[in-house]
Structures are given as structure tokens and as C-alpha cells.
Design an enzyme around this catalytic site. Structure first.
Site, mmCIF file in Angstrom:
data_model
loop_
_atom_site.group_PDB
_atom_site.id
_atom_site.type_symbol
_atom_site.label_atom_id
_atom_site.label_comp_id
_atom_site.label_asym_id
_atom_site.label_seq_id
_atom_site.Cartn_x
_atom_site.Cartn_y
_atom_site.Cartn_z
ATOM 1 N N TRP A 363 0.826 -1.210 0.000
ATOM 2 C CA TRP A 363 0.000 0.000 0.000
ATOM 3 C C TRP A 363 0.857 1.255 0.000
ATOM 4 O O TRP A 363 0.366 2.349 -0.286
ATOM 5 C CB TRP A 363 -0.919 0.006 1.222
ATOM 6 C CG TRP A 363 -0.211 0.165 2.547
ATOM 7 C CD1 TRP A 363 0.640 -0.709 3.141
ATOM 8 C CD2 TRP A 363 -0.308 1.288 3.429
ATOM 9 N NE1 TRP A 363 1.085 -0.215 4.335
ATOM 10 C CE2 TRP A 363 0.516 1.002 4.547
ATOM 11 C CE3 TRP A 363 -1.009 2.482 3.399
ATOM 12 C CZ2 TRP A 363 0.664 1.895 5.611
ATOM 13 C CZ3 TRP A 363 -0.860 3.363 4.467
ATOM 14 C CH2 TRP A 363 -0.042 3.054 5.553
ATOM 15 N N ASP A 364 2.159 1.091 0.288
ATOM 16 C CA ASP A 364 3.096 2.211 0.250
ATOM 17 C C ASP A 364 2.985 2.990 -1.061
ATOM 18 O O ASP A 364 3.086 4.218 -1.086
ATOM 19 C CB ASP A 364 4.550 1.724 0.336
ATOM 20 C CG ASP A 364 4.815 0.766 1.462
ATOM 21 O OD1 ASP A 364 3.867 0.207 2.021
ATOM 22 O OD2 ASP A 364 6.001 0.553 1.775
ATOM 23 N N GLU A 490 0.665 -2.361 12.342
ATOM 24 C CA GLU A 490 0.695 -3.822 12.326
ATOM 25 C C GLU A 490 0.951 -4.432 13.697
ATOM 26 O O GLU A 490 1.049 -5.652 13.820
ATOM 27 C CB GLU A 490 1.741 -4.289 11.318
ATOM 28 C CG GLU A 490 1.382 -3.905 9.889
ATOM 29 C CD GLU A 490 2.574 -3.915 8.967
ATOM 30 O OE1 GLU A 490 3.581 -4.582 9.279
ATOM 31 O OE2 GLU A 490 2.522 -3.232 7.929
ATOM 32 N N LYS A 594 3.252 0.623 15.987
ATOM 33 C CA LYS A 594 4.416 0.447 15.128
ATOM 34 C C LYS A 594 4.665 1.679 14.272
ATOM 35 O O LYS A 594 5.795 2.137 14.123
ATOM 36 C CB LYS A 594 4.225 -0.773 14.236
ATOM 37 C CG LYS A 594 5.380 -1.024 13.271
ATOM 38 C CD LYS A 594 5.104 -2.206 12.354
ATOM 39 C CE LYS A 594 6.275 -2.448 11.411
ATOM 40 N NZ LYS A 594 5.997 -3.532 10.439
ATOM 41 N N GLN A 595 3.592 2.203 13.683
ATOM 42 C CA GLN A 595 3.707 3.332 12.765
ATOM 43 C C GLN A 595 2.407 4.125 12.798
ATOM 44 O O GLN A 595 1.376 3.615 13.213
ATOM 45 C CB GLN A 595 3.970 2.842 11.349
ATOM 46 C CG GLN A 595 2.836 1.996 10.776
ATOM 47 C CD GLN A 595 3.284 1.113 9.641
ATOM 48 O OE1 GLN A 595 4.110 0.221 9.814
ATOM 49 N NE2 GLN A 595 2.731 1.342 8.463
#
Length: 801
Positions: A363-364, A490, A594-595
Site C-alpha cells: 500500500w506504500d 501492524e 508500530k507506525q
């Protein structure tokens, strides 16, 4: 930079003035050349030593089994891995019987320069052989942005201290050993494949060698060819040989001081999943013929012209931080290389710079890379979305397998099939479908192309809208819920009502309905009727967004803020990234991020939150986010800037822009982080430039951090070129190309007419205390030019004392 100080800071190039073998793999990634079709890692011409040898063709891959300890319905059965294909970079040199090798003799001078404007990699070497003979070698490497299947190398050798017997061996090698294998315990690395290419044909004629191979399991066919022009002293001899996995052109000459041996090597690559041996052979023969017809000077001139046009519409100027100026151009150059000539192939997470993540696209691409390309190189964005369209049937098949309607696009893939063997972080990460829809809507808003909207954009929007309508459901209170999904974070898998996922699905549903209304005939052909469009709107309007009234913040997903907070105090710096040191079941049940996830929603779905909510949400999740993903820093930079934390945003910008130049993730050796490099642009333009594009209305709320004096960037929008220049107290908007455009500046409407710059004052940013991060996970502080100069002067004074 990357552990040593051999990189100079200059605005339009990355220059390495010293060769360090201990970071050779990292520098090979930094010096990679690509055009979206061909990728050549920055390996030394002579091939050895090498950190990680690599030559890649976009989409050319091998299929491998995905093993499971226990089988389960719906698990993907096969994975895909990018292949290190036939290497044509090799030019070995013998100097009076001594093989030119950096590890032997004396390296008197070594310099490599990646030129962002010329689009070439230059190398200059002065070497003394073990017996004491000196030679100068220079090479210039190009991967053409105008001739998709072509690369070339100009290689020149001259004696220094007397006549020399020189032999240059130009090689084309298949099934080459790529160097050290991947880290076995790092899921970000690639699978190791041994001799994956099967010979089908080899051919030689005059100074040309051509090899044809097929991948054994995927049955894809590729051809590589090399041809040469040689200019040397009288008596220069050229021999040619070819074998199943190797071709070699050997040039021998006696060269006196003042003379030089010049070898111009043309390379051509092509592949297909359907064409015959004769067809791919003809394809690369044609590429070579056209390259020779254009000539070296013609290839270089066309490359410079292409990049001049790109930089005219894409350049970002930063005053006050010269390192950052260099970094953002490095970022833009590599992002362009990742997709310029991809032409309906995926843009992988590492581009074509290395084998990391098996060469997969995530998806980046849609969430980070395509926003940059949409406003700077829209043709490349269009082609990347067209690739998704070509995989739509596979996505429909995957939806049927999962018992859903519409299309379910893969979490990670090369050719369009799901390649992840861990379903909580892949199959459940349905937001990839809304991310694709978001990229479609962004391109639709930015580029006026009704035919594309109807033929490519609409099917993607319709099938993803159908997915959300079948995946979610209305609960007894009337809210539309999407349960059991994994958002961008995630470390929180299979959760109910992830805010980012729900809001992006809402945008997807409304965008599909609006686009179907705009193209009724095409919508009817897809089976869309008024009732279905109404159901999309109903679901969007009823979407459930969890909110914790006790804390006054949005929950990343339902019940997230009731989880125990991760024990950050007891987690040492050697335990990051957590995914390599902690079991997922423990991560999943704790408040640790995580992000950027909820914070990404604050940016991507900005209109869904009030300014006060953004401040509270951002500061709450700062204390939980460990940034174990390179995707996080740029998003945090944007929202930090919007909420008034300008110095923090500046620090996060540095992490995004320097992720590879400083090897911050410790895996640059496997290839560059394309999304984070794109994030360098996004953090500047959307962070400090305050740029938002929701519904096709351009809005700006620029503010600069104290170290920066000026930020200037251009945006391509509906055939216009808008220039935005921000200084500390005011911003100026200039329409360089196109008709008048209405924009917003800090909430006030502004009309910009051609040739009539408009300047508006910038309101002061609110003062806020810097929020805290998990202990040991604070971003590195950026040091501005003025402070660096002071430190350098102080260091010089200490040395004098």
C-alpha cells in the site's frame, strides 16, 4: 552519512570521495540507477568486491511455495520473488596481467557521483597495481528515461606513468551470485533463490552478445543484449564469445601515455510472459539498434532534457539546511526513477534498487509514492494505477475466495496475487483497497482526464466500494461497522472499527458513488444502479468512529485505549524493532503503535477532525508510537506541523528524508525505502507547506520551523503549474502555467491569476509544549546550518588549541 564522512553536501549530486568496503552494500543502493523498467544497483564496474550485486526488471519474478505449519482455507499458496537477472554492468580490467581490484594494490583516488540533473552515475579512479603500475579509469553509467529498455556505460582507461598492456572484458552474466544472502531472521529481507534462470538461447554477432532465459516456475521469458563501440590505439583487438549463461567481449590494446582505451557499452533488456524467444530477441535487438542510432551523446542529451522538464515542475528548494536540500532532491530523483517508465507495472517498496521485501509492492505505493508523482510526474501515477486495473480480475477472484463482493487487492505482490503468508498483517489489512481508491480520487482531482476516469478509475472505485459494503454491516443502533481488520499499525491486528480504515472506506464509498453518477453509461455497464449507489452513501454516512470520552481522544480501533500500555521503560534500545524481539500476541493486546495509524487518519482524512481533536489525538499517540516502520516519520512530521509542533516536525522530516542516506533502518543494503523518500517531499510540501487536496480544492496553511528561511515548491494541477514560496512571515502563490485558480490560504479564499503573484501573511503558530515519545524512541534532533557552522568553528578552534 552511512557511517563515514566521505559524502559531500552539495545541492544537485550525491558525491562519494572515498571507497569504504564495510558499507559497500549501502552505497550500492544509494547509487542505483533505474527508470521503472530496468534497475541497476550501483555495483562497481569490475563486479568485485560487491556488497549485493543486482540487476532487476520490473515485474520479472520467480514463483516459490509458501510453507505453512498448519494449512488454512484462504491462505495464499505461492509467493513471488524479484529476480537478480542477467548482469550487463560488468567491465573487468587487466593492467599488465594484474586484475583491477580495489582490495589489492593502492587506491590513490576514488570518486563516485550520482548527478540528479544529468541522470548519470560517474566514477573516477586512480589505482596503482601491486607491481606499481598506475592507471586512471573513468566510467559513466546511464539507465535511459527516454528509451525504456536501454542502458549504457562509457568506460575509459589511460596509463599514468608509462605504456600499459590493457585488457577490458565486457561481460553479460546470468545466474550470478548476488553476494551475501539475506538475514534469515529479518522478514524484510528477500528469499534466496539459486540459479533461477534457465537458458533458452545465446547468440553472438560482431560485437553483440544476446542471451535469452526463462524463469523456471513463473515461465516468464527475458532477453538481455550488449553491443559495443571501441576506440583505441592501432592494433586494438576485439574477441567475442557466448555461452548459455555468459557472454564476453574482450578488448586488448597496448596504450601509451597520452592515449586512452574507450569502450562504449550499450545494454538492452526486455521480458514477457507471453512472447516467444524470437519475439523477445527481436525486442532487445531493436533496443540496441535504437541506442546505437541515438549514440552516447544523444542518450545523455535526452536524459538531461527529460530531467530538466521534471525539475522545472517538481523541484523543492530549501534555504537554511543544505543537507536537507540535497536529501530532498535525492529523494525526488529516486522516486522518479522508481516509476518513470514502469508503464503498467508495480512500483515496489524498494523500487528497483534492491531485493528487499522480495521486490513486492504494498500500500506504500498508493499512499506515499503516488501522491508525489500525481503532482510532479502525473503520467507515472496514471500508469501505476493502470497496473492495479490490469490486476482487477485477480482481485475479484481473491474476494470470491474470501466470501466477499467486489475486489480484494493483495497486501504484497508483484504480479497481482497475494504473496503474504501471514494473514493478520495481510489479508486482514483491507485498508489497501481504500488506499488504492484514495489514489484514484487524488489523480482524478488533479488531472482532467474523463476517459481515464470512466475506463480505469471507475471500475477500481466500484469494486472496492462493493468490498466495503460486503465487509461491513449495520449494527442494531444503525452504525456501519467494519470488524476484524488490521490498520496501518501492524502491532494491532484483527481489530474492530479501525478509524483510519473506516474513514478511508467512507471516502471510497462516497467517491465511487460520485464517479458513477458522473459516468452513468459506464456505471450501468458495471452493473451499478441507483439502489447500489444509495447503499454506498448510507454506509458512508453511518460509518462508526470510536471515541474515548474519558480521555477525549479517538480510539485507534474500538477498545484500543482500554488496553494495557506497553512497558516502554523496560524495553531497551536493543529490542527495537519490536517485531524481531516480541511475540505478536503480546504486541496485539497492548497500547504500542508500530507506525502512524490514527495519526495518518488525521492527515489523510483531515476534514473529519476538528483542530482541537487533532492536537489531542496527536499528542496522545506520540507517547505510544515507536516508529518501527520507515513509513511513520513523514506522517508524524505532517501532523506535528499542522498542530503547531514545528520543531518536532523538523526532526521527523529529517528521519524521513535521511532514512537511506544515514541508513536509519539498518537495511539500506537491501534497497532504498521508496515510501520514506517520497515522505521527504510529503513532509515538506504537506507539512511545512500545509498543502491539502480534498475534493479537488487546493488548500495551504504554510509555516516554517525556525531553522528554515524559505521553502519553494511547484505543483502540477489540472494542466496548471502552481508555484508556492513560503518565508517566515508570508507566502507567495504564482501561477506559472494555466488558467486562473482558486485556492485557500489558512482558510481564506485566494484567486491566483497567470503572471500575478499573490502574497499573504502567515499567522503565528500557537505555542505548545513538545509532546513526549516512548523512552529512547525520540526522533533525532536536526541541526540547522547555522548551528552546524558554529559547531564546526568550535571544533576547528579546539584543534588549533
Amino acid at each position: 552519512m552511512i557511517g563515514h564522512s566521505a559524502f559531500s553536501v552539495e545541492p544537485w549530486a550525491l558525491r562519494e570521495t572515498e571507497l569504504r568496503l564495510d558499507v559497500l552494500a549501502q552505497s550500492e543502493s544509494l547509487f542505483a540507477l533505474a527508470n521503472g523498467h530496468i534497475g541497476l544497483r550501483g555495483n562497481l564496474d569490475e563486479g568485485e568486491p560487491a556488497g549485493l550485486a543486482g540487476t532487476y526488471l520490473n515485474g520479472f519474478h520467480e514463483v516459490r511455495p509458501l510453507p505453512y505449519a498448519e494449512t488454512a482455507y484462504g491462505n495464499p499458496e505461492a509467493g513471488e520473488t524479484v529476480l537478480n537477472v542477467t548482469d550487463g554492468k560488468l567491465l573487468r580490467l587487466l593492467v599488465d596481467d594484474e586484475l583491477f581490484d580495489m582490495r589489492y594494490g593502492t587506491l590513490l583516488e576514488h570518486e563516485r557521483v550520482l548527478d540528479f540533473r544529468a541522470g548519470v552515475l560517474r566514477r573516477r579512479v586512480h589505482w596503482r597495481s601491486p607491481p606499481g603500475r598506475e592507471v586512471r579509469v573513468s566510467s559513466t553509467r546511464i539507465v535511459s528515461l527516454t528509451q525504456r529498455g536501454t542502458a549504457a556505460i562509457l568506460y575509459e582507461v589511460e596509463p599514468v606513468d608509462g605504456p600499459l598492456r590493457l585488457v577490458v572484458q565486457s561481460e553479460l552474466i546470468a545466474n550470478q551470485d548476488g553476494g551475501p544472502g539475506p538475514e534469515a531472521d529479518d522478514p524484510r529481507a528477500a528469499a534466496a533463490l539459486t540459479a533461477p534462470l534457465e537458458h533458452e538461447e545465446h547468440y553472438e554477432h560482431d560485437r553483440l552478445v544476446l542471451l535469452v532465459h526463462r524463469a523456471k516456475r513463473s515461465d516468464l521469458r527475458m532477453a538481455a543484449a550488449m553491443d559495443h563501440e571501441v576506440d583505441g590505439p592501432d592494433g586494438t583487438v576485439v574477441d567475442v564469445e557466448a555461452a548459455p549463461d555468459a557472454g564476453r567481449v574482450t578488448i586488448a590494446a597496448d596504450v601509451a601515455p597520452g592515449e586512452r582505451l574507450r569502450v562504449l557499452k550499450f545494454l538492452a533488456y526486455g521480458w514477457s510472459g507471453h512472447r516467444s524467444v524470437a519475439s523477445v530477441r527481436s525486442q532487445v535487438r531493436g533496443y540496441v539498434a535504437e541506442a546505437r542510432h541515438t549514440g552516447w551523446e544523444g542518450l545523455c542529451a535526452a536524459q538531461r532534457e527529460y530531467l530538466d522538464r521534471f525539475w522545472a515542475r517538481a523541484d523543492v528548494e530549501v534555504d537554511g539546511d543544505t543537507e536537507l536540500q540535497q536529501a530532498v532532491r535525492f529523494c525526488l530523483f529516486h522516486v522518479l526513477q522508481s516509476g518513470a517508465r514502469a508503464e503498467m507495472r508495480a512500483i515496489a517498496a524498494k523500487g528497483l534498487t534492491g531485493p528487499g521485501y522480495d521486490g513486492h509492492a504494498f500500500w506504500d505505493t498508493e499512499s506515499f509514492v503516488l501522491p508525489v508523482l500525481t503532482y510532479t510526474a502525473p503520467d507515472a501515477a496514471r500508469d501505476a494505477l493502470a497496473w492495479r486495473y490490469t490486476t482487477l480480475d485477480l482481485a475479484r477472484e481473491r474476494a470470491v475466495q474470501l466470501g466477499l463482493e467486489g475486489a480484494t487487492f493483495p497486501w504484497r505482490t508483484i504480479a497481482g496475487r497475494e504473496c503474504s503468508g501471514y494473514w493478520p498483517a495481510s489479508t486482514s489489512a483491507f485498508h489497501v483497497n481504500a488506499d488504492i481508491a484514495d489514489a484514484v480520487l487524488r489523480y482524478r482531482n488533479a488531472v482532467s482526464d474523463p476517459a481515464w476516469d470512466a475506463e480505469v478509475g471507475l471500475p477500481l472505485l466500484v469494486e472496492t466500494a462493493r468490498l466495503w459494503r460486503s465487509l461491513g454491516h449495520h449494527d442494531p443502533s444503525g452504525g456501519f461497522r467494519i470488524d476484524g481488520v488490521t490498520g496501518p499499525d501492524e502491532y494491532s491486528a484483527v481489530a474492530d472499527n479501525n478509524v483510519y480504515t473506516n474513514l478511508m472506506a467512507k471516502q471510497n464509498l462516497l467517491g465511487a458513488a460520485a464517479t458513477a453518477e458522473a459516468h452513468p453509461e459506464h456505471a450501468r455497464a458495471l452493473g451499478v444502479d441507483a439502489e447500489e449507489m444509495a447503499s454506498w452513501r448510507d454506509a458512508a454516512n453511518d460509518i462508526y468512529i470510536p471515541f474515548d470520552t474519558r480521555l477525549g481522544v479517538h480510539c485507534q480501533s474500538e477498545n484500543f485505549t482500554n488496553h494495557a500500555v506497553w512497558d516502554f521503560q523496560s524495553t531497551g534500545p536493543d529490542k527495537y524493532p519490536l517485531l524481531l524481539h516480541a511475540p505478536y500476541f503480546d504486541l496485539y493486546r497492548k497500547q504500542v503503535v508500530k507506525q502512524a495509524d490514527l495519526v495518518l487518519a488525521l492527515f489523510a482524512c483531515s476534514d473529519e477532525f476538528t483542530p482541537e481533536e487533532k492536537v489531542r489525538d496527536f499528542e496522545y499517540y506520540e507517547a505510544l508510537t515507536v516508529r518501527d516502520s520507515s513509513l511513520s516519520a513523514c506522517t508524524q512530521a505532517i501532523v506535528a506541523a499542522e498542530t503547531g509542533h514545528l520543531d518536532l516536525a523538523y526532526d521527523y522530516l529529517g528521519e524521513a528524508a535521511f532514512v537511506d542516506l544515514h541508513d536509519l533502518a539498518h537495511n539500506t543494503r537491501d534497497g532504498l525505502h521508496m515510501a520514506s523518500l517520497a515522505g521527504g517531499w510529503i513532509a515538506l510540501v504537506c507539512g511545512f507547506g500545509g498543502f491539502r487536496d480534498h475534493g479537488g480544492k487546493l488548500r495551504f496553511a504554510p509555516r516554517l520551523p525556525e531553522p528554515l528561511d524559505r521553502l519553494h515548491f511547484n505543483l502540477t494541477f489540472r494542466g496548471r503549474c502552481l508555484s508556492v514560496e513560503t518565508r517566515t512571515e508570508h507566502a507567495t502563490y504564482t501561477l506559472k502555467v494555466g488558467d486562473a485558480l482558486e485556492i485557500e490560504h489558512h482558510g481564506a479564499a485566494v484567486e491566483v491569476r497567470p503572471g500575478e503573484p499573490v502574497t499573504r501573511a502567515i499567522p503565528p503558530a500557537p505555542h505548545r509544549e513538545r509532546p513526549r515519545q516512548p523512552p529512547g524512541r525520540e526522533p533525532r534532533r536536526r541541526t540547522p546550518d547555522r548551528q552546524r557552522a558554529g559547531l564546526s568553528q568550535a571544533a576547528a578552534a579546539r584543534r588549533r588549541r
